[in-house]
Design an enzyme around this catalytic site. Sequence first.
Site, PDB file in Angstrom:
ATOM      1  N   TYR A 144       0.816  -1.218   0.000  1.00  0.00           N
ATOM      2  CA  TYR A 144       0.000   0.000   0.000  1.00  0.00           C
ATOM      3  C   TYR A 144       0.850   1.268   0.000  1.00  0.00           C
ATOM      4  O   TYR A 144       0.316   2.373   0.095  1.00  0.00           O
ATOM      5  CB  TYR A 144      -0.933   0.011   1.224  1.00  0.00           C
ATOM      6  CG  TYR A 144      -2.169  -0.854   1.070  1.00  0.00           C
ATOM      7  CD1 TYR A 144      -2.100  -2.117   0.502  1.00  0.00           C
ATOM      8  CD2 TYR A 144      -3.410  -0.411   1.506  1.00  0.00           C
ATOM      9  CE1 TYR A 144      -3.223  -2.916   0.378  1.00  0.00           C
ATOM     10  CE2 TYR A 144      -4.543  -1.199   1.384  1.00  0.00           C
ATOM     11  CZ  TYR A 144      -4.437  -2.459   0.820  1.00  0.00           C
ATOM     12  OH  TYR A 144      -5.562  -3.246   0.697  1.00  0.00           O
ATOM     13  N   LYS A 194       4.530 -14.647   0.116  1.00  0.00           N
ATOM     14  CA  LYS A 194       4.594 -15.214  -1.235  1.00  0.00           C
ATOM     15  C   LYS A 194       6.073 -15.242  -1.615  1.00  0.00           C
ATOM     16  O   LYS A 194       6.501 -14.658  -2.616  1.00  0.00           O
ATOM     17  CB  LYS A 194       3.753 -14.351  -2.191  1.00  0.00           C
ATOM     18  CG  LYS A 194       3.603 -14.919  -3.594  1.00  0.00           C
ATOM     19  CD  LYS A 194       2.801 -16.203  -3.676  1.00  0.00           C
ATOM     20  CE  LYS A 194       2.890 -16.774  -5.086  1.00  0.00           C
ATOM     21  NZ  LYS A 194       2.294 -18.126  -5.192  1.00  0.00           N
ATOM     22  N   ASP A 227      -1.338 -18.233  -1.509  1.00  0.00           N
ATOM     23  CA  ASP A 227      -2.323 -19.012  -2.285  1.00  0.00           C
ATOM     24  C   ASP A 227      -2.756 -20.247  -1.495  1.00  0.00           C
ATOM     25  O   ASP A 227      -3.949 -20.539  -1.351  1.00  0.00           O
ATOM     26  CB  ASP A 227      -1.784 -19.370  -3.686  1.00  0.00           C
ATOM     27  CG  ASP A 227      -0.352 -19.882  -3.682  1.00  0.00           C
ATOM     28  OD1 ASP A 227       0.284 -19.897  -2.601  1.00  0.00           O
ATOM     29  OD2 ASP A 227       0.147 -20.271  -4.760  1.00  0.00           O
ATOM     30  N   ASP A 251      -5.390  -7.809   3.911  1.00  0.00           N
ATOM     31  CA  ASP A 251      -6.681  -7.304   3.426  1.00  0.00           C
ATOM     32  C   ASP A 251      -7.489  -8.433   2.794  1.00  0.00           C
ATOM     33  O   ASP A 251      -8.655  -8.663   3.137  1.00  0.00           O
ATOM     34  CB  ASP A 251      -6.436  -6.193   2.397  1.00  0.00           C
ATOM     35  CG  ASP A 251      -7.725  -5.738   1.742  1.00  0.00           C
ATOM     36  OD1 ASP A 251      -8.693  -5.490   2.471  1.00  0.00           O
ATOM     37  OD2 ASP A 251      -7.766  -5.647   0.496  1.00  0.00           O
ATOM     38  N   ASP A 255     -11.164 -10.767   4.255  1.00  0.00           N
ATOM     39  CA  ASP A 255     -12.483 -10.942   3.632  1.00  0.00           C
ATOM     40  C   ASP A 255     -12.861 -12.426   3.621  1.00  0.00           C
ATOM     41  O   ASP A 255     -14.024 -12.781   3.835  1.00  0.00           O
ATOM     42  CB  ASP A 255     -12.522 -10.381   2.199  1.00  0.00           C
ATOM     43  CG  ASP A 255     -13.061  -8.940   2.147  1.00  0.00           C
ATOM     44  OD1 ASP A 255     -12.886  -8.214   3.139  1.00  0.00           O
ATOM     45  OD2 ASP A 255     -13.653  -8.558   1.110  1.00  0.00           O
TER      46      ASP A 255
HETATM   47  C1  IPM Z   1     -10.281  -2.699   4.217  1.00  0.00           C
HETATM   48  C2  IPM Z   1     -10.529  -2.072   2.878  1.00  0.00           C
HETATM   49  C3  IPM Z   1      -9.449  -1.047   2.552  1.00  0.00           C
HETATM   50  C4  IPM Z   1      -8.110  -1.736   2.552  1.00  0.00           C
HETATM   51  C5  IPM Z   1      -9.668  -0.347   1.200  1.00  0.00           C
HETATM   52  C6  IPM Z   1     -11.028   0.254   1.131  1.00  0.00           C
HETATM   53  C7  IPM Z   1      -8.586   0.635   0.892  1.00  0.00           C
HETATM   54  O1  IPM Z   1     -10.630  -3.041   1.899  1.00  0.00           O
HETATM   55  O2  IPM Z   1     -10.195  -1.972   5.215  1.00  0.00           O
HETATM   56  O3  IPM Z   1     -10.210  -3.925   4.298  1.00  0.00           O
HETATM   57  O4  IPM Z   1      -7.711  -2.347   1.567  1.00  0.00           O
HETATM   58  O5  IPM Z   1      -7.432  -1.653   3.564  1.00  0.00           O
HETATM   59 MN    MN Z   2     -10.654  -5.070   2.670  1.00  0.00          MN
END
Ligand code: IPM
Ligand code: MN
Length: 359
Positions: A144, A194, A227, A251, A255
């Site tokens: 980032y 990775k 992966d 990140d 999810d």
């Molecule tokens: C998160 C989000 C952010 C990230 C985005 C919106 C920049 O996806 O907080 O998980 O990647 O950190």
């Molecule tokens: Mn995210």
Amino acid sequence: MTTNKRTTTKYDIELIPGDGIGPEVVDAALPLIRTVADNHGFHFEATHRDWGTENYLDHGEMMPEDGLERLADADAVFLGAVGHPEVPDHVTLHGLLLPIRKGFDQYICKRPNVLFEGIESPLRGYESGDIDFVVYRENTEGEYANVGGREHRGLDHETAVQSALFTRRGTERIVRAAFEAATEREGSLTSITKSNAQAHSMVFWDDVVEDISDEFPDVTVERLLVDAASMDLVRRPHEFDVIVASNLFGDILTDIGAQITGSMGLAPSGNVHPGEEYPSMFEPVHGSAPDIVGEGVANPLATVLSWSMLFADLGETAAANALWDVVTDQLADDSAPRTPDLGGDAGTEAVVNDLRSRL
Ligand code: IPM
Ligand code: MN
Ligand code: NAD
């Protein structure tokens, strides 16, 4: 205004509801949060900032130029979500969320993933308590980093460079924080990289993990490629305890973590600056969810759990536990209202009202 977040019982909290469902979940949860604070003998002043994409469309900026200075004295920041279909995401996120994480050196992004009782995982055979891990995501550098650029725009040889930045200080401090967390939990740490393909940054990361592991002889260390780790979060999530990963990998993995434990609407997070210099910021993992905005059905529980993390960070442990426990109780009760992401048909307000009645 408070001077020391450890010794006062009155806190200054900066609230940035932001975009999309951000204001829906933040505003709905606030009365409940206030009640819990009152019940535990402390108060907080909440300063609302109407920063976000509406502000950008009206005034050309996501937050004022001195936005960070305005937040700097707070005991903590709470953020809803950022992102709007009418403005490119890199503009909105680099205008609000990311500058706070970086500017306040919130280098630990802490994301618990818990399968609560009463929640059905999409993974067959998993029951409450079977999944319980926390991700320590590096939050200020890595992939980032704003390092790079675009050259020769519009020409055939247009070129884009985006360099990842891995510093020894930045890597050591997140890895050390993850080891410390593992010491306090089950004593097992998984470092996800990775390093088969990315022979510089990720091999460096592995070396740092190796170095720091000497300080924590009781922690078992596992190393996985990202992966395979994505596969294993689906195949054997019960075996994870603490995960440490770079900004981008953390990140993506969180999810997956949110979904295997039920919903994006349940996943809390903290962007933590462990020192006294800057405030930490708490927020649900989810975004502004434009597909459900305005329908009043956004799940507020990720927000409530993020407030629990905020209270814990302030040292208000009893209030933090009260919030976490009331969510746990509600989820375990199959007659309680649930939002559609959890298979119910209740709205945001109904879920919060039910939580209040359970306090
Ligand atoms: C998160 C989000 C952010 C990230 C985005 C919106 C920049 O996806 O907080 O998980 O990647 O950190
Ligand atoms: Mn995210
Ligand atoms: P998202 O998290 O907003 O939504 C993904 C899916 O999860 C959608 O189907 C959404 O309806 C559902 N969902 C999310 N939160 C929910 C909740 N509380 N209750 C019920 N369902 C919920 O991710 P996205 O669609 O990829 O991104 C939308 C926007 O949000 C984009 O602009 C993105 O950049 C931004 N974003 C911001 C943050 C943040 O502010 N921290 C995080 C992720 C994405």
